[in-house]
Design a protein around this motif. Structure first.
Motif, PDB file in Angstrom:
ATOM      1  N   THR A  63      -7.828 -10.925 -83.129  1.00 39.63           N
ATOM      2  CA  THR A  63      -7.082 -12.109 -83.561  1.00 39.63           C
ATOM      3  C   THR A  63      -7.053 -13.166 -82.460  1.00 39.63           C
ATOM      4  O   THR A  63      -6.694 -12.875 -81.298  1.00 39.63           O
ATOM      5  N   PHE A  64      -7.424 -14.410 -82.816  1.00 42.36           N
ATOM      6  CA  PHE A  64      -7.223 -15.578 -81.950  1.00 42.36           C
ATOM      7  C   PHE A  64      -6.143 -16.418 -82.612  1.00 42.36           C
ATOM      8  O   PHE A  64      -6.295 -16.896 -83.743  1.00 42.36           O
ATOM      9  N   ALA A  65      -5.015 -16.628 -81.900  1.00 42.05           N
ATOM     10  CA  ALA A  65      -3.849 -17.274 -82.502  1.00 42.05           C
ATOM     11  C   ALA A  65      -4.031 -18.773 -82.703  1.00 42.05           C
ATOM     12  O   ALA A  65      -3.268 -19.407 -83.447  1.00 42.05           O
ATOM     13  N   GLY A  66      -5.065 -19.394 -82.064  1.00 38.65           N
ATOM     14  CA  GLY A  66      -5.280 -20.829 -82.194  1.00 38.65           C
ATOM     15  C   GLY A  66      -4.494 -21.642 -81.168  1.00 38.65           C
ATOM     16  O   GLY A  66      -3.530 -21.175 -80.564  1.00 38.65           O
ATOM     17  N   THR A  67      -4.930 -22.890 -80.954  1.00 38.13           N
ATOM     18  CA  THR A  67      -4.255 -23.821 -80.034  1.00 38.13           C
ATOM     19  C   THR A  67      -4.235 -25.187 -80.703  1.00 38.13           C
ATOM     20  O   THR A  67      -4.683 -25.351 -81.847  1.00 38.13           O
TER      21      THR A  67
ATOM     22  N   TYR B 151      -8.014 -25.730 -81.088  1.00 38.19           N
ATOM     23  CA  TYR B 151      -8.860 -24.829 -81.856  1.00 38.19           C
ATOM     24  C   TYR B 151      -8.036 -24.141 -82.953  1.00 38.19           C
ATOM     25  O   TYR B 151      -6.881 -23.744 -82.727  1.00 38.19           O
ATOM     26  N   THR B 152      -8.645 -23.994 -84.128  1.00 36.76           N
ATOM     27  CA  THR B 152      -7.968 -23.298 -85.216  1.00 36.76           C
ATOM     28  C   THR B 152      -7.946 -21.786 -84.948  1.00 36.76           C
ATOM     29  O   THR B 152      -8.752 -21.260 -84.180  1.00 36.76           O
ATOM     30  N   ALA B 153      -6.998 -21.096 -85.606  1.00 33.52           N
ATOM     31  CA  ALA B 153      -6.892 -19.637 -85.463  1.00 33.52           C
ATOM     32  C   ALA B 153      -8.060 -18.952 -86.180  1.00 33.52           C
ATOM     33  O   ALA B 153      -8.664 -19.509 -87.110  1.00 33.52           O
ATOM     34  N   ALA B 154      -8.365 -17.760 -85.705  1.00 39.95           N
ATOM     35  CA  ALA B 154      -9.456 -16.992 -86.327  1.00 39.95           C
ATOM     36  C   ALA B 154      -9.140 -15.508 -86.241  1.00 39.95           C
ATOM     37  O   ALA B 154      -8.489 -15.040 -85.297  1.00 39.95           O
ATOM     38  N   THR B 155      -9.619 -14.767 -87.251  1.00 40.36           N
ATOM     39  CA  THR B 155      -9.411 -13.315 -87.300  1.00 40.36           C
ATOM     40  C   THR B 155     -10.726 -12.635 -87.707  1.00 40.36           C
ATOM     41  O   THR B 155     -11.474 -13.169 -88.547  1.00 40.36           O
ATOM     42  N   ALA B 156     -10.964 -11.472 -87.116  1.00 35.09           N
ATOM     43  CA  ALA B 156     -12.155 -10.703 -87.500  1.00 35.09           C
ATOM     44  C   ALA B 156     -11.818  -9.210 -87.509  1.00 35.09           C
ATOM     45  O   ALA B 156     -10.936  -8.758 -86.776  1.00 35.09           O
ATOM     46  N   HIS B 157     -12.496  -8.443 -88.320  1.00 34.80           N
ATOM     47  CA  HIS B 157     -12.306  -6.996 -88.387  1.00 34.80           C
ATOM     48  C   HIS B 157     -13.580  -6.302 -87.890  1.00 34.80           C
ATOM     49  O   HIS B 157     -14.697  -6.705 -88.235  1.00 34.80           O
ATOM     50  N   GLY B 158     -13.366  -5.280 -87.048  1.00 35.96           N
ATOM     51  CA  GLY B 158     -14.481  -4.506 -86.550  1.00 35.96           C
ATOM     52  C   GLY B 158     -14.352  -3.042 -86.943  1.00 35.96           C
ATOM     53  O   GLY B 158     -13.256  -2.500 -87.079  1.00 35.96           O
ATOM     54  N   ILE B 159     -15.479  -2.382 -87.133  1.00 30.54           N
ATOM     55  CA  ILE B 159     -15.488  -0.978 -87.523  1.00 30.54           C
ATOM     56  C   ILE B 159     -15.103  -0.110 -86.349  1.00 30.54           C
ATOM     57  O   ILE B 159     -15.516  -0.347 -85.210  1.00 30.54           O
ATOM     58  N   LEU B 160     -14.312   0.941 -86.636  1.00 29.80           N
ATOM     59  CA  LEU B 160     -13.982   1.955 -85.640  1.00 29.80           C
ATOM     60  C   LEU B 160     -14.600   3.284 -86.107  1.00 29.80           C
ATOM     61  O   LEU B 160     -14.289   3.764 -87.210  1.00 29.80           O
ATOM     62  N   LEU B 161     -15.421   3.857 -85.302  1.00 32.34           N
ATOM     63  CA  LEU B 161     -16.009   5.171 -85.601  1.00 32.34           C
ATOM     64  C   LEU B 161     -15.360   6.215 -84.749  1.00 32.34           C
ATOM     65  O   LEU B 161     -15.173   6.045 -83.519  1.00 32.34           O
TER      66      LEU B 161
END
Length: 507
Positions: free
Chosen positions: A486-490, A493-503
């Motif tokens: 998660t990037f909360a934004g400033t 810059y706008t906020a951004a979210t991404a999901h990553g796989i956990l193995l």
């Protein structure tokens, strides 16, 4: 004429002076003087000075009693005489090439001043300068009546003789051999014009209206020289705006010499068949006295008002985008000079930047650090142009961002105590245009049945990548199939979210 109204006439053959009452036009007395009396001059105190050519003397007569007060020696062949404002009497000595100076208060010779070859007629200007025509050396000797020192020797035409000073302060010298008149400015002692006249100009006289009359002995006529009329436009010029000098009343097909009254060189303006001509000049700010053939023309030049306009390109912009800011300094219409100096820009975040004005009258800079708010530009002015300012609102929108999360692996280590951990978690933050976003925090979390688990926070590097090393995973979270970056934004810059796989690969 004496102050009491008596008129004194020198009789060269009978060696005496006839005294006439101007009130009754009768002869009051006949006063004996030296041999061949010629010129007569009257001082303000009433003393009358008669130059005796063949006796090399001056006879001083009291106008109150019409008696001889004294006889003073002069140089050789004394001729014409004149009295300065301070009471000094100047006698031109033609064969000794000098001028005798007499103090009319004491009737004593106080100086002998060298002149040119065969000094002729003498005239005194309003500023006290004494002008002596030198007939053979073709010049005029200028004497300071306060110090009796020679100020200048001014060249003339051929055979200068008659001389007169007009109320304008110009000195007119008749050149008998070159059939013209040299005009000298008594302010600068320089030649400001040469005026053609008739054949063998001899005597010169100036009227109160500044017209000058020249008798032409060989052509049997009189030339009238009128003062020039000079107007300027615009009437109220500003610095950097050309001033037009409109000249009329000059000699047909002649010339006019214009001294603009500043450090610029003089110019010679040709006059047409009507005696008219025109020239232009651009001034700095200030008060000047231009002279046209010696005729003074005051010129007052004000500082030039300016208007500042401000442009921001592009506006709106996106945070981090290159933006060009320009201030254009516009002076009064018709100005040919470009403003100089600097413009101070104040950015919305109160930062300032000083930029010089270029040859096009602009001050520009480029920035990638602009923020939303009001941007102002203040031109400080220079010696010619006044200052001015402008402001404009700017909008800087946050740059859209994208966050990309890389897969992570949950591992088991047995020492020093058994625990589960993720060796590396990373996510890359970029703008939608693909530029890395540097120096921003990215938080990594895992969502479990018991709530979110913080796996750590890292700062994006030069590539926009934030990396967390050796993140500890609780036992209850080992079955979580993914994590969230998660990037909360400033403001930028706008906020951004991404999901990553956990193995889960413990061994």
């Amino acid at each position: 004429m004496a102050p009491n109204g008596n008129v004194y006439v020198a009789n060269s053959i009978s060696n005496n002076v006839t005294v006439i009452s101007s009130a009754t036009n009768t002869v009051l007395a006949t006063v004996p003087v030296g041999a061949v009396p010629d010129a007569v001059a009257v001082a303000a105190n009433g003393n009358v000075y008669v130059a005796n050519r063949n006796a090399n003397t001056v006879t001083v007569i009291s106008s109150a009693t019409n008696t001889v007060l004294t006889t003073l020696p002069t140089g050789g062949f004394p001729g014409y005489a004149a009295v300065a404002q301070n009471g000094n009497v100047y006698i031109a000595n033609q064969t000794s090439n000098n001028v005798t100076v007499i103090d009319s208060a004491t009737n004593t010779v106080v100086a002998t001043v060298p002149a040119g070859s065969v000094p002729g007629v003498i005239a005194v200007a309003q500023n006290g300068n004494v002008y002596v025509t030198n007939t053979v050396s073709n010049n005029v000797t200028v004497i300071n009546s306060a110090t009796n020192a020679v100020l200048a020797t001014v060249p003339t035409g051929g055979g200068p003789f008659g001389v007169a000073v007009a109320p304008t302060g110009n000195v007119f010298v008749g050149n008998s051999n070159s059939n013209n008149v040299t005009v000298i400015s008594s302010a600068t002692n320089t030649v400001v014009a040469t005026v053609p006249v008739g054949a063998f100009p001899f005597s010169v006289a100036a009227a109160q209206n500044s017209n000058v009359y020249v008798t032409n002995a060989n052509s049997a006529n009189v030339t009238e020289i009128s003062p020039l009329t000079v107007t300027t436009s615009p009437a109220s010029p500003v610095c950097g705006q050309p001033v037009t000098f409109n000249i009329s009343g000059g000699t047909p097909n002649g010339t006019a010499v214009v001294n603009f009254g500043d450090a610029s060189p003089t110019v010679t303006v040709p006059l047409d068949a009507t005696g008219s001509g025109q020239t232009t000049h651009t001034y700095t700010a200030g008060m000047f006295t231009a002279t046209v053939n010696g005729n003074p023309t005051p010129v007052t030049v004000s500082t030039n008002p300016t208007t500042t306009t401000l442009s921001v390109t592009p506006n709106p912009s996106t945070c981090g985008q290159s933006v060009t800011v320009c201030a254009t300094i516009t002076p009064a219409p018709g100005t040919t000079t470009v403003p100089t100096g600097t413009v101070t820009f104040t950015l919305p975040d109160s930062q300032t930047q000083m930029v010089p004005v270029n040859a096009s009258g602009q001050a520009c800079f480029t920035t990638t650090a602009l923020t939303t708010g009001t941007l102002t530009a203040s031109y400080g002015g220079d010696s010619c142009f006044t200052g001015s300012a402008a402001g404009t609102p700017v909008t800087v929108n946050p740059a859209p961002t994208t966050l990309t999360a890389q897969p992570g692996t949950i591992r088991l280590r047995l020492t020093p105590l058994p625990e589960f951990y993720i060796p590396t978690l990373s996510a890359t933050l970029t703008t939608t245009s693909g530029m890395p976003v540097v120096g921003q925090p990215v938080t990594f979390t895992a969502t479990t049945l018991f709530g979110p688990v913080n796996l750590g926070t890292a700062i994006t590097d030069a590539n926009g990548t934030a990396t967390v090393h050796n993140a500890i995973v609780p036992v209850f979270a080992i079955a979580t199939p993914f994590y969230t970056a998660t990037f909360a934004g400033t403001a930028c810059y706008t906020a951004a979210t991404a999901h990553g796989i956990l193995l889960f690969i413990p061994l």
